[in-house]
Design an enzyme around this catalytic site. Structure first.
Site, short mmCIF file in Angstrom:
data_model
loop_
_atom_site.label_atom_id
_atom_site.label_comp_id
_atom_site.label_asym_id
_atom_site.label_seq_id
_atom_site.Cartn_x
_atom_site.Cartn_y
_atom_site.Cartn_z
N TRP A 1 -41.79 -2.85 -22.53
CA TRP A 1 -40.80 -1.86 -22.09
C TRP A 1 -41.37 -0.46 -22.20
CZ3 TRP A 1 -38.52 2.31 -24.43
CH2 TRP A 1 -37.39 2.85 -23.81
N HIS A 2 -42.20 -0.24 -23.25
CA HIS A 2 -42.71 1.10 -23.48
C HIS A 2 -43.72 1.54 -22.43
CE1 HIS A 2 -40.82 0.57 -27.39
NE2 HIS A 2 -40.82 1.88 -27.47
N GLY A 3 -44.40 0.61 -21.84
CA GLY A 3 -45.35 1.04 -20.82
C GLY A 3 -46.27 -0.06 -20.39
#
Lengths: 478, 302
Positions: A321-323
């Site tokens: 989700w963060h990247g």
């Protein structure tokens, strides 16, 4: 428009006065919120307004259709909405990453024709997850769908939490748009306090940590092990102050409009184990994954193998989700490995209350647990901050050398001295208020003049210690 | 709501008063600073400098020409007002401020560079901030560089937004009469990464230069154009030299201003005298300053 900018300092009071000038007219207030939220978001790039409007419209229509055609199409509609929204997110955020990885694996790195090189819209992960939670909750019959499109658009786009959360649930935020708001002095004053505290954490601590951290991480082979360790610790502090600072400003700003957002951080570095850390760090995302992924997979009420699988799945998803980078996946996997022993031993809910409740100081054991947890989390942050897994490996290996006992690099006393004082002050304030609704209630300061003196001191620190780098919030990129 | 607005207003008023006091304190500190780049502006607004030789230009003036060497060669008072990263617009603003408070110099040394007549970007904008308390000074700087209204009118905003470390950190050089020899050594010169942009000459700035030359000439100030040394392998990568020097030669003829060109001096092949292709180190600067003193003597300019 970012919170730590002159534009926002002008925008917020104007919007505040106009909003309350609408005299408890709920429909007008909601419409106004949508308009100013779109203005706020369009400040970055107005073209992406189409995207957020489309995401909102899809979820709103899905909610209505699920309710109307629950049997037999409810599930299909819900899945279709999830696929469309995650498809948009995937296209903008992950497509190039997977295309590049594919090209590296099978095409000898020749990815020119595969890459789309799309600009990542600010906050897309946040508002997509928020919109998705609505249709899923309607499908699960936890929520009645709203027929008021303006209310729904206000829920998805409410500007304080639009670009970096907290990721609100419709069950919490939507009902607040369904009734007229009345101005409450204590709530607004508390909001102002939180905004000030958030700015202090962001500008005085996070942005100043960033200068040291960026210098060391950008040229880490040149620095001693002790300097690397200091940079890793400062990054742990930076990312906390940056993101929780943003959340404080968001929650504080919302309070000025009579809206109460969910808490996103609860003094996570006072945690006694990693499970407690994850109950206190980015709470809105953690609980989102818990409710919409972990529990549907069986949660912890299944075989141990499945519990391990489920834990891995949510941590890997959280990392992803963060990247779009293998480092985030590695960060998620690292935390999964720290978490799994606790859950298998049934100790993941051992510490549910604030540490040292009813006492001024923690016990030696609690202090040791907090230090150990912080150290483990900090190692995880090296994975998070590094450009590649290879770099993270070299960085961590580089910390295990005799130079760990050398005096670390100090750029200038003028920089590092006030930074250390600010970090200690922040830790003390948050320790005192660790069991409160937010970390800067100042409940122990009874005299108004003293509270005001503290506010002015914080403001002076913000102005005097602004490094002038105009740093964006780290989580804007997610 | 009323109570909230009154208290917020009271807090903002107190905060503004506090910021105004801080602004005055920081401004005072900067006004008395000898650190680069404040020195240049602080001395420009002070009377009593009484320079016989005024050196004007950008970094290729300020770190190349030593006032101490020129002083001893001519028994004169030399001041180096070369401004790092500045085009002619900033240099002229500085010179005009100086002239408002000081008598005319006997000799004006103008180093001419290929980026001279393009508009100066926001390089070290904080060097102007401490001038803002005086509207007269502020307005004299405005035409050459734009500042936001918040920078102009909100107390402390300009300092905070740019970082206060720059005002207290002792790392920037302390100058002697505007000059600081660079005790640095030559790094690797990468020809491929040293291609220059084509600096576009701005018509308005060219006109300002023309007016400046006409005025100085009418005041009887001796002037000389100097082209400072450039590393010989770097020189061919500069793109707009010919067009710029055509104009400079026209001015030279029109106002009878001699040109001293060091770009074919043997120093340009000697990397021990440079720390990068465009800048001499202390050793090179002292060598070229002595050379400049000799050339000025030969031209009988002082």
């Amino acid at each position: 428009m970012i919170f730590n900018s002159i534009e926002y300092a002008i925008f917020l009071p104007i919007v505040f006065l106009l909003y309350w000038g609408l005299k408890k007219n709920m429909k007008l207030q909601n419409l106004f919120i949508v308009a100013v939220s779109y203005l706020f978001y369009g400040w970055w790039n107005w073209r992406f307004l189409i995207l957020i409007a489309f995401t909102s419209l899809c979820s709103w229509v899905s909610g209505l259709l699920i309710e109307r055609y629950r049997t037999p199409y409810g599930k299909a509609i819900n899945i279709a909405n999830i696929v469309v929204n995650l498809g948009i997110l995937g296209l903008y955020k992950y497509y190039d990453f997977f295309a590049q990885s594919f090209a590296d694996a099978f095409l000898g790195g020749h990815s020119d024709k595969l890459l789309l090189q799309l600009i990542l819209p600010v906050g897309i992960s946040f508002y997509t997850f928020q919109a998705l939670s609505y249709s899923i909750d309607v499908y699960r019959q936890k929520l009645k769908p709203t027929r008021d499109i303006v209310q729904f658009f206000a829920f998805v786009s409410f500007f304080p939490q639009l670009v970096a959360g907290p990721i609100e649930r419709a069950t919490n935020l939507l009902p607040q748009f369904e009734k007229p708001r009345t101005f409450r002095y204590p709530l607004a004053a508390d909001g102002m306090r939180q905004i000030l505290w958030g700015l202090f954490k962001k500008i005085v601590i996070a942005d100043n940590c960033a200068q040291y951290v960026d210098t060391v991480f950008n040229n880490y082979p040149a620095y001693s092990a002790s300097t690397k360790a200091v940079a890793a610790i400062l990054f742990a502090i930076q990312i906390y102050c940056d993101f929780s600072g943003y959340s404080e400003i968001a929650i504080g700003s919302a309070k000025l409009f009579g809206i109460e957002l969910s808490r996103n951080f609860h003094v996570p570095y006072f945690s006694r184990d990693v499970a407690e850390f994850w109950r206190r760090w980015h709470i809105s995302l953690t609980t989102w994954f818990r409710d919409y992924v972990y529990i549907p997979l069986g949660g912890s009420r299944c075989s141990k193998m499945k519990v391990v699988r489920n834990t891995f799945v949510i941590f890997l998803l959280s990392g992803m989700w963060h990247g779009a980078n293998w480092t985030f996946l590695a960060w998620g996997a690292f935390h999964a490995m720290l978490f799994i022993p606790l859950i298998l031993l049934g100790k993941n809910r051992k510490h549910t209350d604030a540490v040292a409740m009813g006492r001024v100081l923690p016990s030696i054991k609690e202090l040791g647990q907090m230090v150990l947890t912080f150290a483990l989390v900090t190692i995880g942050w090296i994975l998070f901050r590094a450009d590649s897994i290879e770099m993270a490996g070299h960085y961590i290996a580089g910390m295990a050398s005799a130079s760990l006992f050398r005096v670390p690099w100090i750029p200038s006393k003028w920089h590092i001295g006030p930074l250390i004082i600010a970090i200690i002050a922040m830790a003390l304030v948050e320790w005192i208020d660790r069991s409160q609704e937010h970390p800067f209630t100042l409940r122990i300061v009874r005299r108004r003049w003293l509270r005001w003196a503290i506010y002015l001191a914080l403001l002076a620190a913000i102005v005097l210690r602004n490094p002038g780098t105009g740093n964006q919030f780290i989580y804007f990129q997610f | 709501m009323r109570k909230f607005i009154i208290r917020t207003f009271a807090f903002v008023a107190m905060a503004t008063a506090m910021m105004a006091l801080l602004d005055i304190a920081i401004t005072y500190q900067a006004q008395h600073s000898d650190l680069r780049p404040y020195w240049k502006w602080n001395h420009a607004i002070r009377s009593g400098n009484d320079a016989d030789i005024y050196i004007m230009g950008n970094s290729r003036a300020w770190c190349h020409f030593s006032p101490a060497i020129l002083d001893s060669a001519f028994d004169a008072n030399t001041m180096n007002f070369g401004l790092d990263g500045a085009g002619f617009d900033w240099q002229l603003a500085n010179y005009n401020l100086y002239r408002n408070n000081n008598p005319k110099p006997k000799l004006l040394i103008m180093t001419i560079d290929y980026s001279e007549f393009s508009i100066t970007a926001g390089y070290e904008r904080h060097q102007f901030f401490h001038l803002f308390l005086s509207p007269e000074l502020r307005d004299s700087v405005f035409p050459v560089h734009h500042f936001s209204w918040a920078e102009r009118y909100l107390p402390m905003y300009r300092y905070a937004n740019y970082g206060l470390d720059k005002y207290f950190d002792k790392k920037p050089y302390t100058l002697y009469k505007g000059y600081a020899g660079q005790d640095r050594h030559w790094g690797e010169f990468d020809n491929t990464t040293s291609t220059n942009p084509r600096y576009a000459a701005n018509g308005q700035i060219m006109e300002k230069m023309e007016r400046h030359l006409a005025k100085a000439s009418s005041e009887g100030i001796n002037m000389v154009f100097v082209h400072a040394p450039t590393y010989s392998r770097y020189y061919p990568t500069i793109k707009n030299l010919d067009s710029m020097w055509t104009i400079v030669h026209q001015w030279s003829e029109k106002y009878d201003i001699p040109i001293i060109d060091y770009t074919s001096d043997p120093i340009c092949d000697d990397t021990s005298c440079f720390y990068n292709p465009r800048h001499l180190n202390k050793k090179g600067a002292e060598r070229i300053s002595r050379q400049l003193a000799n050339d000025i003597k030969e031209l009988n300019l002082l």
